[in-house]
Design a protein around this motif. Sequence first.
Motif, short mmCIF file in Angstrom:
data_model
loop_
_atom_site.label_atom_id
_atom_site.label_comp_id
_atom_site.label_asym_id
_atom_site.label_seq_id
_atom_site.Cartn_x
_atom_site.Cartn_y
_atom_site.Cartn_z
N SER A 57 21.79 6.65 10.35
CA SER A 57 20.35 6.34 10.01
C SER A 57 20.02 6.12 11.44
O SER A 57 21.06 4.64 11.84
CB SER A 57 20.21 5.85 8.82
N GLU A 58 19.58 6.14 12.42
CA GLU A 58 19.65 5.65 14.25
C GLU A 58 18.10 6.62 14.83
O GLU A 58 17.69 7.55 13.91
CB GLU A 58 20.34 5.86 14.29
N LEU A 59 17.93 5.70 16.06
CA LEU A 59 16.57 6.73 16.57
C LEU A 59 17.82 7.81 17.26
O LEU A 59 18.89 7.58 17.66
CB LEU A 59 16.61 5.99 17.95
N VAL A 60 17.40 9.36 16.85
CA VAL A 60 17.81 10.40 17.33
C VAL A 60 17.44 10.73 18.83
O VAL A 60 18.04 11.23 19.83
CB VAL A 60 17.93 11.44 16.36
N VAL A 61 15.99 11.15 19.19
CA VAL A 61 15.67 11.09 20.02
C VAL A 61 14.32 10.72 20.39
O VAL A 61 14.07 9.84 19.67
CB VAL A 61 15.13 12.98 20.31
N GLY A 62 14.45 10.06 21.78
CA GLY A 62 13.10 8.91 21.79
C GLY A 62 13.75 8.15 22.77
O GLY A 62 15.10 7.60 22.76
N ARG A 63 12.91 8.50 23.84
CA ARG A 63 12.54 6.57 24.88
C ARG A 63 12.45 6.03 24.22
O ARG A 63 11.55 5.69 23.89
CB ARG A 63 12.10 7.12 26.73
N PRO A 64 13.10 4.53 24.06
CA PRO A 64 12.68 3.67 24.02
C PRO A 64 11.18 2.60 23.81
O PRO A 64 10.48 2.49 23.62
CB PRO A 64 13.76 2.48 24.09
N VAL A 75 11.49 14.22 4.45
CA VAL A 75 12.13 14.32 3.92
C VAL A 75 13.17 15.05 4.98
O VAL A 75 14.51 14.51 4.82
CB VAL A 75 12.06 14.99 2.31
N ASP A 76 12.55 16.18 5.82
CA ASP A 76 14.06 17.04 5.84
C ASP A 76 13.64 17.30 7.68
O ASP A 76 12.37 17.33 7.56
CB ASP A 76 14.28 18.29 5.74
N PRO A 77 14.76 16.55 8.96
CA PRO A 77 14.09 17.74 9.71
C PRO A 77 14.37 19.18 9.73
O PRO A 77 15.08 19.31 10.60
CB PRO A 77 15.38 16.40 10.59
N LEU A 94 9.80 10.62 11.96
CA LEU A 94 10.33 9.87 10.73
C LEU A 94 10.93 10.73 9.49
O LEU A 94 10.12 10.64 9.04
CB LEU A 94 10.30 8.41 11.02
N THR A 95 12.49 10.84 9.51
CA THR A 95 12.94 11.81 8.65
C THR A 95 13.46 10.94 8.03
O THR A 95 14.20 10.00 8.23
CB THR A 95 13.66 13.24 9.13
N HIS A 96 13.89 11.15 6.70
CA HIS A 96 14.86 10.50 5.53
C HIS A 96 16.19 10.89 5.89
O HIS A 96 16.96 10.59 6.50
CB HIS A 96 13.94 10.91 4.28
N HIS A 97 16.47 12.30 5.54
CA HIS A 97 17.73 13.30 5.64
C HIS A 97 17.67 13.31 7.76
O HIS A 97 17.15 13.22 8.40
CB HIS A 97 18.06 14.36 5.83
N PRO A 98 18.95 11.84 8.27
CA PRO A 98 19.29 12.35 9.31
C PRO A 98 19.47 13.99 9.99
O PRO A 98 19.99 14.85 8.85
CB PRO A 98 20.77 11.88 9.37
N ASN A 123 8.69 18.52 24.16
CA ASN A 123 6.95 17.93 23.67
C ASN A 123 6.78 16.62 23.36
O ASN A 123 5.57 15.73 22.82
CB ASN A 123 6.69 18.45 21.85
N ARG A 124 7.79 16.27 23.84
CA ARG A 124 7.36 14.47 24.26
C ARG A 124 7.08 13.42 22.21
O ARG A 124 6.73 12.15 22.36
CB ARG A 124 6.76 13.59 25.18
N ILE A 125 8.16 14.21 21.57
CA ILE A 125 8.16 13.61 20.07
C ILE A 125 9.29 13.13 19.87
O ILE A 125 10.63 12.90 20.46
CB ILE A 125 8.34 14.41 19.36
N GLY A 126 9.78 11.73 19.48
CA GLY A 126 10.95 11.38 19.07
C GLY A 126 11.55 11.20 17.88
O GLY A 126 10.31 12.05 17.29
N LEU A 127 12.76 11.09 17.40
CA LEU A 127 13.27 11.55 15.89
C LEU A 127 13.94 10.33 15.82
O LEU A 127 14.51 9.77 15.97
CB LEU A 127 14.12 12.57 16.08
N LEU A 128 13.35 9.54 14.64
CA LEU A 128 13.94 8.68 13.80
C LEU A 128 14.44 8.76 12.26
O LEU A 128 13.68 9.41 11.31
CB LEU A 128 13.48 7.38 13.50
N ALA A 129 16.04 7.98 12.01
CA ALA A 129 16.07 8.92 11.19
C ALA A 129 16.61 7.44 9.88
O ALA A 129 16.83 6.85 10.73
CB ALA A 129 17.66 9.90 10.93
#
Length: 319
Positions: A57-64, A75-77, A94-98, A123-129
């Motif tokens: 569970s963490e920031l997977v993709v994205g500039r802070p 739920v799922d990426p 923001l997804t539940h599953h990493p 597409n400049r989209i962050g991903l957070l699990a």
Amino acid sequence: MTADRDESIRADPGLTDDARGAAGAETRSGRDATVASVVEVADYLWPFHTQENWDASELVVGRPEATVRRILVAVDPVSSVVQEAVDLRADLLLTHHPLMLGGQSSVAADHYKGRFVHELIENRIGLLACHTNADSAASGVSEVLIQACGVTDSRPLQPLAEDSSVGLGRIGTLDQPVTLEDLARRLAAVVPPTAQGVRVAGAKDREIHTVAVCGGAGGSLLDAVAATEADVYVTADLRHHPVSEAREAAMHGDDDGLCLIDLSHAASEWLWAPVGAAALEAALRECGHDVEVLVSTRRTDPWDFRVPSPHPEPQDRWN
């Protein structure tokens, strides 16, 4: 924002000034959120330190420092959800599953996970699990599931040592007793439809008072549940042998034993998505950020269809 909530966010040591919201709210109203500030607010709602040691569970993709004005919660990426985030022009998914659970060593686009990462970045989209941290939270996945059962006062099945309100699974007493069949039908009415449906082990007319739940795969807690006063355990991904053993133990015990309700994994966790999205949007607004938080409309249960048996339904063994 209430005074108590306002003070708790401002006083929480886990949040930086960027994520605090009460003092000077007028001057900061409408200020853009960043990926970093969303992560910090998510950490306030579902503390990352409570995740299981195998989790990611963490920031997977994205500039802070990237601006966030729209978030999609799912739920799922998976590919349909990534495309939905692109179509909605979300800034953060923001997804539940990493996405990266299990030692992924490459994000090359010749593999589907790598393609997802490239699609999000391009597409400049962050991903957070937020996975087992959201499972264990006092207002997390299992709490939402047990409330759907009709329990309004619950406690963790496996509380964390430092906080008895946080931990895996929940258990509590129904506000009003119901039959096992009625409880299963209650859940079937609120979870998304899936090929699996709702599977039940136990007598249809068994009166249910105490319910234990674990959103997602809860087979590892089966023994812990059996040692409680629970009449039924609601979870997902239960395997044949543990269920068979639980039912045999119930049949040959001194009481009615433990009934089981097995939901689809994704369906059991989806109930949390709108609740979590609303909590995140409210907390960000309390911090002075005007962020739209949407819930994915894509069905991500991996099973596509079920072929009904041409034979009669199995006889009820428990009557």
